[in-house]
Design an enzyme around this catalytic site. Structure first.
Site, PDB file in Angstrom:
ATOM      1  N   ASN A 270       1.896   3.228 -15.749  1.00  0.00           N
ATOM      2  CA  ASN A 270       2.046   2.059 -14.881  1.00  0.00           C
ATOM      3  C   ASN A 270       1.344   2.361 -13.555  1.00  0.00           C
ATOM      4  OD1 ASN A 270       3.077   0.212 -12.916  1.00  0.00           O
ATOM      5  ND2 ASN A 270       4.804  -0.238 -14.254  1.00  0.00           N
TER       6      ASN A 270
ATOM      7  N   ARG B 105      -3.460  -0.387   3.174  1.00  0.00           N
ATOM      8  CA  ARG B 105      -4.561  -0.178   4.112  1.00  0.00           C
ATOM      9  C   ARG B 105      -5.590  -1.306   4.064  1.00  0.00           C
ATOM     10  NH1 ARG B 105      -6.546   4.632   6.606  1.00  0.00           N
ATOM     11  NH2 ARG B 105      -8.136   3.948   8.101  1.00  0.00           N
TER      12      ARG B 105
ATOM     13  N   HIS C  56       2.619  -4.596 -13.586  1.00  0.00           N
ATOM     14  CA  HIS C  56       3.739  -5.523 -13.423  1.00  0.00           C
ATOM     15  C   HIS C  56       3.449  -6.397 -12.202  1.00  0.00           C
ATOM     16  CE1 HIS C  56       8.381  -6.112 -13.692  1.00  0.00           C
ATOM     17  NE2 HIS C  56       7.820  -7.142 -13.087  1.00  0.00           N
TER      18      HIS C  56
ATOM     19  N   ARG D  18       3.854  -9.226  -9.583  1.00  0.00           N
ATOM     20  CA  ARG D  18       4.969 -10.040  -9.103  1.00  0.00           C
ATOM     21  C   ARG D  18       4.421 -11.221  -8.304  1.00  0.00           C
ATOM     22  NH1 ARG D  18       7.559  -4.956  -9.607  1.00  0.00           N
ATOM     23  NH2 ARG D  18       9.618  -5.169 -10.558  1.00  0.00           N
TER      24      ARG D  18
ATOM     25  N   HIS E 248       1.907  -5.531  -4.937  1.00  0.00           N
ATOM     26  CA  HIS E 248       1.166  -4.369  -5.441  1.00  0.00           C
ATOM     27  C   HIS E 248       0.050  -4.869  -6.360  1.00  0.00           C
ATOM     28  CE1 HIS E 248       4.357  -4.990  -8.360  1.00  0.00           C
ATOM     29  NE2 HIS E 248       5.255  -4.426  -7.585  1.00  0.00           N
TER      30      HIS E 248
ATOM     31  N   GLU F 270       3.832  -6.469 -17.739  1.00  0.00           N
ATOM     32  CA  GLU F 270       5.262  -6.710 -17.592  1.00  0.00           C
ATOM     33  C   GLU F 270       5.498  -7.826 -16.584  1.00  0.00           C
ATOM     34  OE1 GLU F 270       6.862  -2.096 -18.103  1.00  0.00           O
ATOM     35  OE2 GLU F 270       6.919  -3.079 -16.145  1.00  0.00           O
TER      36      GLU F 270
ATOM     37  N   THR G  20      12.447  -3.409  -7.544  1.00  0.00           N
ATOM     38  CA  THR G  20      11.992  -2.949  -8.846  1.00  0.00           C
ATOM     39  C   THR G  20      12.924  -3.534  -9.901  1.00  0.00           C
ATOM     40  OG1 THR G  20      11.371  -0.994 -10.150  1.00  0.00           O
ATOM     41  CG2 THR G  20      13.366  -0.833  -8.801  1.00  0.00           C
TER      42      THR G  20
ATOM     43  N   HIS H 266      11.617   3.448 -16.989  1.00  0.00           N
ATOM     44  CA  HIS H 266      12.279   3.377 -15.691  1.00  0.00           C
ATOM     45  C   HIS H 266      12.912   4.727 -15.359  1.00  0.00           C
ATOM     46  CE1 HIS H 266      13.143   0.510 -12.418  1.00  0.00           C
ATOM     47  NE2 HIS H 266      14.046   1.423 -12.076  1.00  0.00           N
TER      48      HIS H 266
ATOM     49  N   GLY I  11       5.504   5.048 -14.272  1.00  0.00           N
ATOM     50  CA  GLY I  11       4.662   4.820 -13.109  1.00  0.00           C
ATOM     51  C   GLY I  11       5.053   5.648 -11.910  1.00  0.00           C
ATOM     52  N   HIS I  12       6.184   5.302 -11.293  1.00  0.00           N
ATOM     53  CA  HIS I  12       6.549   5.894 -10.002  1.00  0.00           C
ATOM     54  C   HIS I  12       6.580   7.417 -10.047  1.00  0.00           C
ATOM     55  CE1 HIS I  12       8.325   5.866  -5.992  1.00  0.00           C
ATOM     56  NE2 HIS I  12       9.171   6.784  -6.424  1.00  0.00           N
TER      57      HIS I  12
END
Length: 237
Positions: free
Chosen positions: A7, A18, A43, A45, A50, A70, A100, A190, A213-214
């Site tokens: 992700n 930035r 994902h 939103r 992002h 997603e 999230t 997750h 991802g994270h």
């Protein structure tokens, strides 16, 4: 071997902080594939804080592994998905202001709603997965929606793993067993990381794919992206 989908939302978060196009989201996706990732997940939103909708369109042109999108199936999201026609769509019931994803679908209460959306998406040739908590009743409800797969929401596992791995994974193993009985494919995601991923993989029969991802991006700050992806792949062997 269970597939690893990376992700890249956090890459877009860094870029957006930035302005400009550094880091380049598309190039990072290509590099992740080159380094061994078997899929790319995004994902988008509604506020595009992002991943932007344009990113999704740009990524579709170049991603050669599985492209997984997603999101909450709003009209705008569904319009984007139908335009892109990714290999997989993962439906997530997150509110627009959610930091999230924080819960799976109530597949009983939302069964008719999900049935309609899933049928619509499958008609364009896209595989559908829906985000669910590790509750057998929710898995049974998911099977009635026509979805191809479920994605087990693993935050509770990751949190409880630190204290009692066996208890943490038990409800997921039970949910996975029911999914296998019902012919549903199993994804997960997750808060999975280098500490808890291998144990999860070992205890979930039929785990087809994880989306990470994270944690993976955080690890890449120390280990480098190529090495990090290889480290995650080793946990899935």
């Amino acid at each position: 071997m269970t597939k690893l989908s990376v992700n890249i939302n956090k890459i877009a978060t860094l870029r957006n902080a930035r302005g400009g196009n550094r880091p380049n989201v598309v190039q990072v996706a290509l590099d992740c594939e080159r380094f061994g990732a078997q899929g790319i997940t995004v994902h988008p939103r509604p506020d595009e804080r992002h991943i932007r909708y344009q990113d999704v369109l740009d990524l579709k042109k170049v991603v050669t592994t599985e492209f997984n999108i997603e999101g909450n199936p709003t009209p705008e999201f569904l319009e984007l998905v139908k335009k892109v026609k990714p290999e997989q769509v993962t439906l997530v019931p997150d509110a627009p202001d959610a930091i999230t994803s924080n819960a799976g679908w109530d597949t009983i209460k939302n069964q008719d709603y999900l049935k309609e959306i899933i049928a619509d998406l499958k008609a364009i040739g896209t595989r559908v997965s829906i985000f669910v908590d590790p509750i057998v009743a929710m898995v049974e409800g998911a099977a009635k929606t026509g979805t191809d797969r479920i994605e087990l929401y693993t935050e509770a596992y990751a949190t409880n793993y630190l204290n009692d791995p066996a208890s943490a994974v038990a409800p997921y193993a039970q949910a996975a067993q029911k999914a296998n009985e019902l012919g549903l494919g199993i994804n997960a995601g997750h808060d999975l990381d280098l500490d808890n991923l291998k144990y999860f993989k070992q205890n979930i029969t039929g785990l087809l794919e994880v989306s990470i991802g994270h944690a993976l991006i955080c690890d890449a700050l120390y280990y480098g992206m190529e090495n990090t992806i290889q480290l995650y792949l080793r946990q899935l062997q």
